[in-house]
Scaffold this active site. Structure first.
Site, PDB file in Angstrom:
ATOM      1  N   ARG A  20       1.032  -1.291   0.080  1.00  9.78           N
ATOM      2  CA  ARG A  20       0.078   0.035  -0.050  1.00  9.78           C
ATOM      3  C   ARG A  20       1.010   1.244   0.021  1.00  9.78           C
ATOM      4  NH1 ARG A  20      -3.383  -2.830  -1.322  1.00  9.78           N
ATOM      5  NH2 ARG A  20      -5.593  -3.326  -0.543  1.00  9.78           N
TER       6      ARG A  20
ATOM      7  N   HIS B 135      -1.543   0.847  -9.941  1.00 11.04           N
ATOM      8  CA  HIS B 135      -2.231  -0.011  -8.815  1.00 11.04           C
ATOM      9  C   HIS B 135      -2.702  -0.967  -9.589  1.00 11.04           C
ATOM     10  CE1 HIS B 135      -3.914  -0.350  -4.527  1.00 11.04           C
ATOM     11  NE2 HIS B 135      -3.701  -1.621  -4.959  1.00 11.04           N
TER      12      HIS B 135
END
Length: 309
Positions: A224, A272
């Protein structure tokens, strides 16, 4: 009739609806914001739950995350007795294994250097190092970390993994806890971050950690964005302590257009996309978890509130 509400990408939601209609006709499947009778909602799948979830859905029994992570959930705003289940499905795992394999093989075979040489019009070979002599380290030994290590072992890499708790994985040197982190880092040439995001792991990828790696190591970051201290990464790349970074996550997402990561010669950046929930298999996994819940069995991916994952 009890109902299931899906609050995420509506295109994927329509695929879920078809599967639920075939396999669970006893559930009234709804796609947000069409929730029907709130009192009938027993199950909710969401990337971001609605505010005052208990006030809206008084009879809600399980909250499913539509993705692999739950760091986007505000647990202090969720009822303490509400089970939360993260997504553990083959599509997410397969995608992550593909992406990390691509990233590691690219670094192992010096693709960033060859890309730079191409721009310069330079035809020059670099000595190939056998995979067995390349030391790979994975931070985080959950389902994704274990699957990635299984694939990289197949290529012949020297593999190790680190996590807070002790694991034993065939063919993988496993490290655990803060005391063993320095030894893990000292032997790792390509570091892969697959940690969950918690208060304990926020800012984990920092100057101290980079300094503990061998000089010239590389980073593959697929955890993350908030794991990474951006200024520390830029400094490590500037000094050569890190040779290259491949980043699939940032903070924020997307980055501002003037952010230095976009054009940094030692950073490869992707938006992502390392792994994405596949709606067909995700719906199947959720249906199986509902079946398990109904008969009192443990649900796959249930979150430990104390650990945050």
């Amino acid at each position: 009739m009890a109902s299931f509400v899906y609050k995420s990408d509506p295109v994927r939601g329509r695929v879920w609806a078809e599967i639920f209609a075939r396999q669970a006709p006893q559930l009234d499947f709804r796609i947000w914001p069409d929730i029907g009778d709130p009192a009938a909602v027993r199950f909710l799948a969401a990337w971001e739950p609605p505010p005052d979830i208990r006030g809206l859905f008084q009879n809600l029994e399980v909250l499913f995350s539509s993705g692999a992570g739950v760091d986007q959930f505000k647990f202090d705003e969720l009822p303490s007795d509400l089970p939360v289940v993260r997504m553990v499905e083959p599509g997410i795992i397969g995608g992550m294994v593909e992406y990390v394999s691509w990233a590691v093989l690219s670094l192992h075979r010096d693709m960033p250097q060859y890309q730079s040489q191409q721009r310069e019009g330079l035809w020059k070979t670099i000595q190939v190092q056998p995979a067995a002599k390349r030391r790979i380290g994975v931070l985080g030994l959950g389902s994704l970390g274990q699957a990635v290590l299984g694939q990289l072992r197949g290529f012949g890499f020297d593999c190790a993994g680190w996590s807070r708790s002790r694991h034993q994985l065939e063919g993988v040197q496993c490290f655990a806890g803060a005391d063993e982190l320095p030894a893990f880092l000292a032997r790792t040439q390509i570091l892969i971050c697959l940690l969950p995001l918690t208060d304990a792991t926020r800012g984990f990828l920092n100057a101290g950690l980079f300094a503990a790696l061998p000089a010239g190591a590389s980073l593959v970051h697929v955890g993350r964005g908030p794991h990474l201290v951006e200024a520390d990464l830029l400094a490590a790349l500037e000094t050569g302590q890190l040779a290259q970074a491949i980043l699939d996550v940032t903070d924020p997402e997307p980055l501002p257009t003037d952010h230095p990561f976009w054009r940094h010669p030692k950073i490869w950046l992707t938006p992502h996309i390392a792994s994405m929930t596949q709606p067909e298999t995700a719906a199947e996994v959720v249906l199986e978890n509902i079946r398990r819940f109904e008969v009192g069995e443990g649900m796959t991916g249930r979150v430990d509130r104390g650990l945050g994952y």
